[in-house]
Design a protein around this motif. Structure first.
Motif, PDB file in Angstrom:
ATOM      1  N   VAL A 223      18.693  20.158  11.051  1.00 16.23           N
ATOM      2  CA  VAL A 223      19.470  19.206  11.524  1.00 16.23           C
ATOM      3  C   VAL A 223      18.641  18.183  12.238  1.00 16.23           C
ATOM      4  O   VAL A 223      18.016  18.639  12.778  1.00 16.23           O
ATOM      5  N   GLY A 224      19.149  16.895  12.117  1.00 17.43           N
ATOM      6  CA  GLY A 224      18.710  15.865  13.047  1.00 17.43           C
ATOM      7  C   GLY A 224      17.321  15.477  12.632  1.00 17.43           C
ATOM      8  O   GLY A 224      16.939  15.542  11.457  1.00 17.43           O
ATOM      9  N   GLY A 225      16.388  14.880  13.422  1.00 10.95           N
ATOM     10  CA  GLY A 225      15.249  14.449  13.114  1.00 10.95           C
ATOM     11  C   GLY A 225      15.381  12.885  12.555  1.00 10.95           C
ATOM     12  O   GLY A 225      14.345  12.385  12.044  1.00 10.95           O
ATOM     13  N   THR A 226      16.614  12.227  12.584  1.00  8.89           N
ATOM     14  CA  THR A 226      16.888  10.973  12.276  1.00  8.89           C
ATOM     15  C   THR A 226      16.308   9.983  12.857  1.00  8.89           C
ATOM     16  O   THR A 226      16.033  10.155  14.243  1.00  8.89           O
ATOM     17  N   THR A 227      16.464   8.617  12.514  1.00  6.83           N
ATOM     18  CA  THR A 227      15.607   7.702  13.341  1.00  6.83           C
ATOM     19  C   THR A 227      16.511   6.366  13.341  1.00  6.83           C
ATOM     20  O   THR A 227      17.393   6.127  12.334  1.00  6.83           O
ATOM     21  N   ALA A 232      13.605   7.882   5.734  1.00  9.32           N
ATOM     22  CA  ALA A 232      13.851   8.984   4.937  1.00  9.32           C
ATOM     23  C   ALA A 232      13.162  10.164   5.472  1.00  9.32           C
ATOM     24  O   ALA A 232      12.159  10.345   6.204  1.00  9.32           O
ATOM     25  N   VAL A 233      13.967  11.091   5.728  1.00  8.60           N
ATOM     26  CA  VAL A 233      13.528  12.464   6.576  1.00  8.60           C
ATOM     27  C   VAL A 233      13.446  13.723   5.598  1.00  8.60           C
ATOM     28  O   VAL A 233      14.164  13.909   4.778  1.00  8.60           O
ATOM     29  N   ALA A 234      12.174  14.162   5.787  1.00  6.39           N
ATOM     30  CA  ALA A 234      11.706  15.484   5.099  1.00  6.39           C
ATOM     31  C   ALA A 234      11.539  16.509   5.746  1.00  6.39           C
ATOM     32  O   ALA A 234      10.938  16.330   6.939  1.00  6.39           O
ATOM     33  N   TYR A 235      11.961  17.849   5.633  1.00 11.62           N
ATOM     34  CA  TYR A 235      11.688  18.905   6.589  1.00 11.62           C
ATOM     35  C   TYR A 235      10.800  19.721   5.784  1.00 11.62           C
ATOM     36  O   TYR A 235      10.908  20.179   4.551  1.00 11.62           O
ATOM     37  N   THR A 236       9.890  20.595   6.580  1.00 15.03           N
ATOM     38  CA  THR A 236       8.970  21.433   6.481  1.00 15.03           C
ATOM     39  C   THR A 236       9.195  22.779   7.358  1.00 15.03           C
ATOM     40  O   THR A 236       9.169  22.480   8.593  1.00 15.03           O
ATOM     41  N   TRP A 237       9.460  23.797   6.617  1.00 15.53           N
ATOM     42  CA  TRP A 237       9.617  25.013   7.540  1.00 15.53           C
ATOM     43  C   TRP A 237       8.080  25.654   7.608  1.00 15.53           C
ATOM     44  O   TRP A 237       7.422  25.883   6.828  1.00 15.53           O
ATOM     45  N   LEU A 238       7.672  26.163   8.865  1.00 12.41           N
ATOM     46  CA  LEU A 238       6.477  26.670   9.124  1.00 12.41           C
ATOM     47  C   LEU A 238       6.501  28.152   9.819  1.00 12.41           C
ATOM     48  O   LEU A 238       7.330  28.389  10.783  1.00 12.41           O
ATOM     49  N   SER A 264       9.581  21.197  11.211  1.00 11.36           N
ATOM     50  CA  SER A 264       8.718  20.009  11.142  1.00 11.36           C
ATOM     51  C   SER A 264       9.628  18.917  10.530  1.00 11.36           C
ATOM     52  O   SER A 264      10.083  19.285   9.435  1.00 11.36           O
ATOM     53  N   SER A 265      10.076  17.794  10.887  1.00 12.33           N
ATOM     54  CA  SER A 265      10.512  16.591  10.219  1.00 12.33           C
ATOM     55  C   SER A 265       9.610  15.515  10.014  1.00 12.33           C
ATOM     56  O   SER A 265       8.577  15.165  11.132  1.00 12.33           O
ATOM     57  N   ARG A 266       9.391  14.764   8.898  1.00 13.83           N
ATOM     58  CA  ARG A 266       8.661  13.730   8.574  1.00 13.83           C
ATOM     59  C   ARG A 266       9.609  12.635   8.136  1.00 13.83           C
ATOM     60  O   ARG A 266      10.064  12.535   7.238  1.00 13.83           O
ATOM     61  N   ALA A 267       9.843  11.556   9.084  1.00 12.24           N
ATOM     62  CA  ALA A 267      10.454  10.394   8.926  1.00 12.24           C
ATOM     63  C   ALA A 267       9.723   9.218   8.365  1.00 12.24           C
ATOM     64  O   ALA A 267       8.539   8.741   9.008  1.00 12.24           O
ATOM     65  N   THR A 268      10.085   8.716   7.288  1.00 10.54           N
ATOM     66  CA  THR A 268       9.218   7.588   6.732  1.00 10.54           C
ATOM     67  C   THR A 268      10.016   6.317   6.400  1.00 10.54           C
ATOM     68  O   THR A 268      10.869   6.524   5.832  1.00 10.54           O
ATOM     69  N   LYS A 269       9.571   5.062   6.445  1.00  4.84           N
ATOM     70  CA  LYS A 269      10.184   4.073   6.241  1.00  4.84           C
ATOM     71  C   LYS A 269       9.099   2.874   5.799  1.00  4.84           C
ATOM     72  O   LYS A 269       8.017   2.799   6.901  1.00  4.84           O
ATOM     73  N   GLY A 271       7.037  -0.128   6.232  1.00  2.00           N
ATOM     74  CA  GLY A 271       6.588  -1.125   7.552  1.00  2.00           C
ATOM     75  C   GLY A 271       6.716  -0.527   8.598  1.00  2.00           C
ATOM     76  O   GLY A 271       6.808  -1.125   9.695  1.00  2.00           O
ATOM     77  N   TYR A 272       6.703   0.895   8.869  1.00  2.00           N
ATOM     78  CA  TYR A 272       6.844   1.609   9.908  1.00  2.00           C
ATOM     79  C   TYR A 272       5.807   2.751  10.087  1.00  2.00           C
ATOM     80  O   TYR A 272       5.698   3.364   9.039  1.00  2.00           O
ATOM     81  N   LYS A 273       5.316   3.192  11.263  1.00  2.00           N
ATOM     82  CA  LYS A 273       4.871   4.209  11.286  1.00  2.00           C
ATOM     83  C   LYS A 273       5.406   5.424  11.119  1.00  2.00           C
ATOM     84  O   LYS A 273       6.507   5.722  11.471  1.00  2.00           O
ATOM     85  N   THR A 274       4.743   6.523  10.263  1.00  2.00           N
ATOM     86  CA  THR A 274       5.466   7.694  10.106  1.00  2.00           C
ATOM     87  C   THR A 274       5.791   8.470  11.451  1.00  2.00           C
ATOM     88  O   THR A 274       4.810   8.623  12.089  1.00  2.00           O
ATOM     89  N   LYS A 275       6.852   9.112  11.394  1.00  2.00           N
ATOM     90  CA  LYS A 275       7.295   9.760  12.620  1.00  2.00           C
ATOM     91  C   LYS A 275       7.273  11.457  12.436  1.00  2.00           C
ATOM     92  O   LYS A 275       8.236  11.607  11.544  1.00  2.00           O
ATOM     93  N   ILE A 276       6.493  12.092  12.810  1.00  2.00           N
ATOM     94  CA  ILE A 276       6.447  13.503  12.712  1.00  2.00           C
ATOM     95  C   ILE A 276       7.024  14.361  14.126  1.00  2.00           C
ATOM     96  O   ILE A 276       6.154  14.015  15.109  1.00  2.00           O
ATOM     97  N   THR A 277       7.932  15.083  13.917  1.00  2.00           N
ATOM     98  CA  THR A 277       8.293  15.914  15.037  1.00  2.00           C
ATOM     99  C   THR A 277       8.385  17.246  14.705  1.00  2.00           C
ATOM    100  O   THR A 277       8.788  17.705  13.416  1.00  2.00           O
ATOM    101  N   THR A 278       7.979  18.131  15.479  1.00  2.00           N
ATOM    102  CA  THR A 278       8.194  19.651  15.298  1.00  2.00           C
ATOM    103  C   THR A 278       8.751  20.530  16.400  1.00  2.00           C
ATOM    104  O   THR A 278       8.461  19.987  17.542  1.00  2.00           O
TER     105      THR A 278
END
Length: 374
Positions: A223-227, A232-238, A264-269, A271-278
């Motif tokens: 849940v979360g990782g929104t901006t 568009a938010v994609a999740y990856t499990w490590l 880990s979440s990868r937020a992309t849009k 015109g914007y820098k990709t935001k990666i949070t782990t």
């Protein structure tokens, strides 16, 4: 002017060249540019003939890097030059199915896809007086802005496709296909000039976290990782530092036991820098399962008879047996069945069943005891 049959073929070819004229201008710089005209010339028998296209082109004044630039235009009008418009009237020229492609040149490099110009057939009639002017529509390809450089747009040679006809002796028309290329007269004007800004920054709207416990067999939910702005938010499990799954949910596997889990979440849009949070979820613990009741022992508890263990079924588990006499393990008695010898007379016999499953805690259940008779 009416053409005789012997001259018709040559006249139609010349008319096909005449029909070209040339494509014109597409204006644009800031958000809404004033009308701009681009001049073209077409060569055919008799020399070059001028024409132009004027339009009011719209585009943003600025755009973020990575956002595709979209142009649009209103008031698009194509004008045939006075140098040959009288010839069109003399030959009663008519046109239909006229389209044109125009190379879109961005910072000196042509895009793979050109702009397309179209006319309504009802408008393609040579007027009785004055220049021939036809309203048109233009469709632009999307212009990428991946390089981060400011965008300057011009147009190249126009290629016309059309059906053209002259009046025939006795009346009527026969349309023939014609292709006419038209070159830009002089320096091509800038039809779009847009400042490309550095990519924006996505701000966190909701903290990234995992719901559930890192236990074998358990389901974890992201849940979360929104901006802000929304992306568009994609999740990856490590697991153990390596990607083990994608998506909003992950079921912890037996092979994950003892390893660290992270999300880990990868937020992309555009015109914007990709935001990666782990975020760390935790170390995987062994799972648990429940055995629905004690095993049973069937058969007569009498010397010389055989007892059989009947354990409760638990999917995915392996069972082993240990027979007990007065609560103590009987040496070598590890089979599902046990034949009662004289030494069991008067003793209480039971069976201990051990359930094992990879990644889970072991479960041991003992049956009720039976007293052996003579």
């Amino acid at each position: 002017m009416t053409m005789t049959p012997t001259r018709r073929g040559a006249g139609l070819v010349a008319a096909g060249a005449l029909v070209a004229g040339a494509l014109g201008a597409l204006p644009m710089s800031a958000a809404h540019a004033a009308e701009v005209t681009t001049d073209y010339s077409c060569d055919y028998t008799g020399g070059p003939h001028a024409s132009s296209l004027s339009a009011d082109v719209q585009a943003p004044a600025t755009i973020l890097t990575g956002q595709p630039l979209t142009l649009s235009a209103t008031g698009v009008e194509y004008a045939w030059g006075a140098t040959w418009s009288q010839a069109g009237r003399d030959y009663s020229m008519k046109y239909k199915g006229v389209t044109a492609t125009v190379p879109v040149i961005v910072n000196g490099v042509a895009l793979a896809q050109p702009a397309k110009l179209t006319f309504d057939d009802a408008d393609l009639v040579v007027p009785a007086a004055g220049n021939m002017t036809w309203p048109a529509k233009i469709a632009f390809p999307a212009i990428p802005t991946t390089s981060g450089a400011d965008v300057s747009v011009t147009f190249g040679k126009v290629d016309f496709d059309m059906q053209v006809a002259l009046s025939l002796v006795g009346g009527g028309n026969i349309f023939i296909p014609a292709k006419v290329p038209c070159a830009v007269s002089g320096a091509a004007p800038t039809v779009a000039s847009v400042d490309v800004l550095p990519p924006g920054t996505l701000a966190s709207a909701a903290a990234l976290r995992a719901v559930g416990k890192p236990v074998v067999g358990q389901r974890l939910s992201a849940v979360g990782g929104t901006t802000t702005p929304a992306s568009a938010v994609a999740y990856t499990w490590l697991v153990g530092g390596k990607a083990a799954g994608a998506g909003a949910a992950y079921v912890v596997k037996p092979a994950d036991l003892g390893k660290a889990v992270a999300l880990s979440s990868r937020a992309t849009k555009v015109g914007y820098k990709t935001k990666i949070t782990t975020v760390t979820v935790g170390k995987v613990a062994a799972g648990t399962f429940v055995v629905p009741g004690k095993p049973k022992v069937t058969g007569k508890a009498k010397v010389g008879k055989t007892l059989t263990a009947k354990p409760r079924a638990v999917a995915g588990t392996k069972v082993t047996y240990q027979w007990l006499k007065n609560g103590k393990a009987v040496k070598g008695a590890k089979a599902k069945k046990l034949k009662l010898k004289k030494s069991f007379k008067g003793k209480k016999v039971s069976v201990k069943v051990t359930y094992t499953r990879a990644g889970y805690r072991t479960v041991v259940v003992t049956s009720a005891a039976k007293k052996v008779k003579k």
